[in-house]
Structure formats: structure tokens, C-alpha cells
Design a protein around this motif. Sequence first.
Motif, mmCIF file in Angstrom:
data_model
loop_
_atom_site.group_PDB
_atom_site.id
_atom_site.type_symbol
_atom_site.label_atom_id
_atom_site.label_comp_id
_atom_site.label_asym_id
_atom_site.label_seq_id
_atom_site.Cartn_x
_atom_site.Cartn_y
_atom_site.Cartn_z
ATOM 1 N N SER A 78 5.485 15.914 36.746
ATOM 2 C CA SER A 78 4.713 17.028 36.198
ATOM 3 C C SER A 78 3.367 17.210 36.906
ATOM 4 O O SER A 78 2.646 16.248 37.158
ATOM 5 C CB SER A 78 4.463 16.791 34.705
ATOM 6 O OG SER A 78 3.492 17.675 34.217
ATOM 7 N N SER A 79 3.027 18.471 37.175
ATOM 8 C CA SER A 79 1.697 18.753 37.727
ATOM 9 C C SER A 79 0.644 18.725 36.627
ATOM 10 O O SER A 79 -0.551 18.770 36.907
ATOM 11 C CB SER A 79 1.694 20.097 38.453
ATOM 12 O OG SER A 79 1.994 21.141 37.565
ATOM 13 N N GLU A 80 1.098 18.634 35.389
ATOM 14 C CA GLU A 80 0.151 18.439 34.283
ATOM 15 C C GLU A 80 -0.423 17.026 34.350
ATOM 16 O O GLU A 80 -1.580 16.807 34.023
ATOM 17 C CB GLU A 80 0.844 18.667 32.932
ATOM 18 C CG GLU A 80 1.261 20.092 32.688
ATOM 19 C CD GLU A 80 0.078 21.048 32.634
ATOM 20 O OE1 GLU A 80 -0.931 20.718 31.981
ATOM 21 O OE2 GLU A 80 0.166 22.113 33.269
ATOM 22 N N THR A 81 0.388 16.085 34.758
ATOM 23 C CA THR A 81 -0.053 14.694 34.879
ATOM 24 C C THR A 81 -0.795 14.462 36.187
ATOM 25 O O THR A 81 -1.853 13.843 36.199
ATOM 26 C CB THR A 81 1.162 13.748 34.796
ATOM 27 O OG1 THR A 81 1.847 13.991 33.576
ATOM 28 C CG2 THR A 81 0.740 12.291 34.861
ATOM 29 N N LEU A 86 0.983 19.834 42.639
ATOM 30 C CA LEU A 86 0.842 21.266 42.904
ATOM 31 C C LEU A 86 1.054 21.567 44.395
ATOM 32 O O LEU A 86 1.332 22.706 44.763
ATOM 33 C CB LEU A 86 -0.538 21.760 42.458
ATOM 34 C CG LEU A 86 -0.789 21.723 40.948
ATOM 35 C CD1 LEU A 86 -2.260 22.016 40.649
ATOM 36 C CD2 LEU A 86 0.121 22.705 40.217
ATOM 37 N N SER A 87 0.951 20.547 45.247
ATOM 38 C CA SER A 87 1.158 20.705 46.691
ATOM 39 C C SER A 87 2.632 20.702 47.066
ATOM 40 O O SER A 87 2.970 20.875 48.235
ATOM 41 C CB SER A 87 0.446 19.587 47.453
ATOM 42 O OG SER A 87 1.133 18.352 47.248
ATOM 43 N N GLY A 88 3.506 20.467 46.072
ATOM 44 C CA GLY A 88 4.935 20.388 46.345
ATOM 45 C C GLY A 88 5.458 18.966 46.419
ATOM 46 O O GLY A 88 6.653 18.742 46.534
ATOM 47 N N ASP A 90 5.879 14.955 44.843
ATOM 48 C CA ASP A 90 6.106 14.368 43.518
ATOM 49 C C ASP A 90 5.772 12.872 43.517
ATOM 50 O O ASP A 90 6.305 12.111 42.736
ATOM 51 C CB ASP A 90 7.554 14.577 43.065
ATOM 52 C CG ASP A 90 8.557 13.751 43.851
ATOM 53 O OD1 ASP A 90 8.190 13.184 44.901
ATOM 54 O OD2 ASP A 90 9.715 13.661 43.404
ATOM 55 N N ASN A 91 4.847 12.459 44.415
ATOM 56 C CA ASN A 91 4.585 11.032 44.594
ATOM 57 C C ASN A 91 3.129 10.626 44.373
ATOM 58 O O ASN A 91 2.665 9.640 44.935
ATOM 59 C CB ASN A 91 5.047 10.591 45.981
ATOM 60 C CG ASN A 91 4.275 11.287 47.098
ATOM 61 O OD1 ASN A 91 3.458 12.179 46.860
ATOM 62 N ND2 ASN A 91 4.536 10.866 48.322
ATOM 63 N N ALA A 92 2.415 11.352 43.536
ATOM 64 C CA ALA A 92 1.006 11.007 43.278
ATOM 65 C C ALA A 92 0.872 9.578 42.778
ATOM 66 O O ALA A 92 -0.050 8.863 43.171
ATOM 67 C CB ALA A 92 0.394 11.974 42.278
ATOM 68 N N ASP A 93 1.789 9.153 41.921
ATOM 69 C CA ASP A 93 1.732 7.785 41.406
ATOM 70 C C ASP A 93 1.786 6.771 42.538
ATOM 71 O O ASP A 93 1.100 5.745 42.503
ATOM 72 C CB ASP A 93 2.856 7.520 40.395
ATOM 73 C CG ASP A 93 4.237 7.525 41.029
ATOM 74 O OD1 ASP A 93 4.633 8.562 41.618
ATOM 75 O OD2 ASP A 93 4.926 6.493 40.936
ATOM 76 N N SER A 94 2.569 7.044 43.568
ATOM 77 C CA SER A 94 2.698 6.123 44.701
ATOM 78 C C SER A 94 1.380 5.990 45.468
ATOM 79 O O SER A 94 1.009 4.888 45.874
ATOM 80 C CB SER A 94 3.788 6.618 45.652
ATOM 81 O OG SER A 94 5.022 6.704 44.973
#
Length: 142
Positions: A78-81, A86-88, A90-94
Motif C-alpha cells: 500500500s502507498s498509504e503505508t 507511489l513511484s511504482g 513495492d519494496n519500501a520495507d526492504s
Amino acid sequence: MTFKTFTKELTFKTKKRVEIVDITSQVEQAVEDSGIQEGIMLVNPMHITASVMVQDHESGLWKDIIRVLSELVPYDESSETYKHHLSGEDNADSHIKRQLCGRSVSMAITNGKIHAGPWEAIQYFEFDGKRKKRVLIKIIGM
């Protein structure tokens, strides 16, 4: 004695998105191949969603580390998290897990061997796997 440098890259692909791989034997082989007896070694992941750490080689501890990191920074598309999504991606957590764990390790080389404590092993921590990745080993010394 002459100052020398030695460079080697390890390449591998993890089977899981989050995985710990013990690379101690490959790093020890690189030290041997370098011929360097006294110096410093850097072991560095070539990716911004991975870390190299020195840790005990014990599967229960590895599971604990993965669990705690996942609790602190859960995977969520989620881009809410995570605004990074938002950049496309899905690995912000990484990326965040890598920041928490650090980037690389440097260790002494003494008498042609990694100068480590009795339980120290070198591990590659992958936080966004299932694709080809590289780890740089750079050794300098005499």
C-alpha cells in the motif's frame, strides 16, 4: 612487501524475498585467492535492499532476526503505508530494513585468514530477493 588489492564479486539469486545466506566460505576463498596476508577486507552488497552482516550461523537466530525486522517494518504494498510505492515500486520495507541493518562489513586479514571471533560468520541479508544479486569483496594489504 608490496601493497596489493584484490576484487571479487559473488553472484547469486535467493529463492525467497527475504532470506539470509551464509557467504563465509566464499569470502574465505577470496581471501585465500588474494594471497594477501595482512590487510583489510570489505564485503559489500551491490544492491540497496540488502545488507552484509557478521552474525552467528544459527537458524533460530536467523528466524528471530527476520521476524523482528518484519514486525518493525512489515511488507505492505500500500502507498498509504509507504510513499515510496507511489513511484511504482513495492519494496519500501526492504530499503528501510537495509538502513536498520547497515550496508557492509569490513574485517581484518591476519596471517592470510579472516580475523574473526569464534562464532562470527559473514552473512548476506536479502530483503527483496528472487532475482540476480551481487556482493563485492575488496581486499587490500600485503
